[in-house]
Design an enzyme around this catalytic site. Structure first.
Site, PDB file in Angstrom:
ATOM      1  N   THR A   5       4.142   0.000  -3.102  1.00 13.13           N
ATOM      2  CA  THR A   5       3.947   0.463  -4.632  1.00 13.13           C
ATOM      3  C   THR A   5       4.638   0.907  -5.366  1.00 13.13           C
ATOM      4  O   THR A   5       5.259   0.075  -6.193  1.00 13.13           O
ATOM      5  CB  THR A   5       2.676   0.689  -4.878  1.00 13.13           C
TER       6      THR A   5
ATOM      7  N   ILE B 101       0.373  -0.946   0.274  1.00 15.06           N
ATOM      8  CA  ILE B 101       0.154   0.130   0.418  1.00 15.06           C
ATOM      9  C   ILE B 101       0.592   1.316   0.008  1.00 15.06           C
ATOM     10  O   ILE B 101       1.916   0.710   0.284  1.00 15.06           O
ATOM     11  CB  ILE B 101      -0.896  -0.222   1.170  1.00 15.06           C
ATOM     12  N   CYS B 102       0.267   2.137  -0.812  1.00 17.86           N
ATOM     13  CA  CYS B 102       0.786   3.176  -0.836  1.00 17.86           C
ATOM     14  C   CYS B 102       2.579   3.459  -0.980  1.00 17.86           C
ATOM     15  O   CYS B 102       2.631   2.980  -2.795  1.00 17.86           O
ATOM     16  CB  CYS B 102       1.056   4.386   0.806  1.00 17.86           C
ATOM     17  N   GLY B 103       3.383   3.888  -0.440  1.00 14.46           N
ATOM     18  CA  GLY B 103       4.637   4.155  -0.713  1.00 14.46           C
ATOM     19  C   GLY B 103       5.281   2.655  -0.880  1.00 14.46           C
ATOM     20  O   GLY B 103       5.769   2.725  -2.444  1.00 14.46           O
TER      21      GLY B 103
END
Length: 201
Positions: free
Chosen positions: A106, A102-104
């Protein structure tokens, strides 16, 4: 349900709000949660929480776990310090063990080439494009995406992220999964009765 633990990666600046729904409900459903750090030294989340990792990353083997979860963190965007976690994600996926990012995180997986051949999402498409990865055509503008054993989501979608993980691991299914999402994402009070009837409340 797998008796193998779910591995939650923890590192300095981790976005502690992004995996709370996931780990809380996995634990309530009987899944063991093991935290994995760069080493076993304590780390501190972006919210100031001190976390003592259960394991160091080098100790983790895909065959021993049921899932690897990679939360966002400022460090994903400030250098290569977390690149070993992306390489570990490759090991998991190559072994057929799912990964959720999730988020960074990725962006870390994009740099590792793990999004080039899988449908995926993130915060916005140009965030991942800035990594120079080759998977831009596979980007999906959605709350969360699962493809090839990999769950991805943007930073504003921790509930959808959890939903995809629950579906992947068979924690909740069908109308129960839908009700869980409606309760925690939409504050739909009617969904609680469905969960209560299923013993999932």
């Amino acid at each position: 349900m797998s008796s193998k633990p779910v591995y939650l990666a923890v590192y300095d600046t981790l976005a502690d709000w992004e995996t709370g729904h996931t780990t809380a409900h996995l634990a309530r459903a009987g899944h063991g949660i093991r935290t994995v750090g760069p080493s076993t030294r304590p780390v501190r989340s972006i919210g100031g929480l001190r976390v003592q990792p259960d394991l160091a990353l080098h100790e983790v083997r895909p065959e021993d776990g049921s899932l690897l979860i990679l939360p966002g963190a400022d460090l994903w965007d400030t250098g290569d310090e977390l690149a070993p976690f992306a390489r570990k994600a490759r090991e998991f996926l190559d072994a057929g063990v799912p990964v959720a990012a999730i988020c960074g995180a990725t962006a870390g997986l994009a740099r590792e080439g793990l999004l080039d051949d899988r449908a995926h999402t993130s915060a916005v498409s140009f965030y991942l494009a800035a990594t120079g990865y080759g998977g831009g055509e596979r980007y999906v503008d959605a709350d969360a995406v699962t493809d090839g054993g990999l769950v991805t989501a943007g930073p504003t979608e921790p509930v959808a992220f959890a939903r995809e993980i629950f579906r992947l691991l068979g924690v909740y299914e069908g109308e129960v999964l839908d009700a869980w999402y409606r309760l925690f994402h939409d504050s739909d009070a009617a969904a609680y009765a469905v969960l209560e009837k299923a013993g999932a409340a």
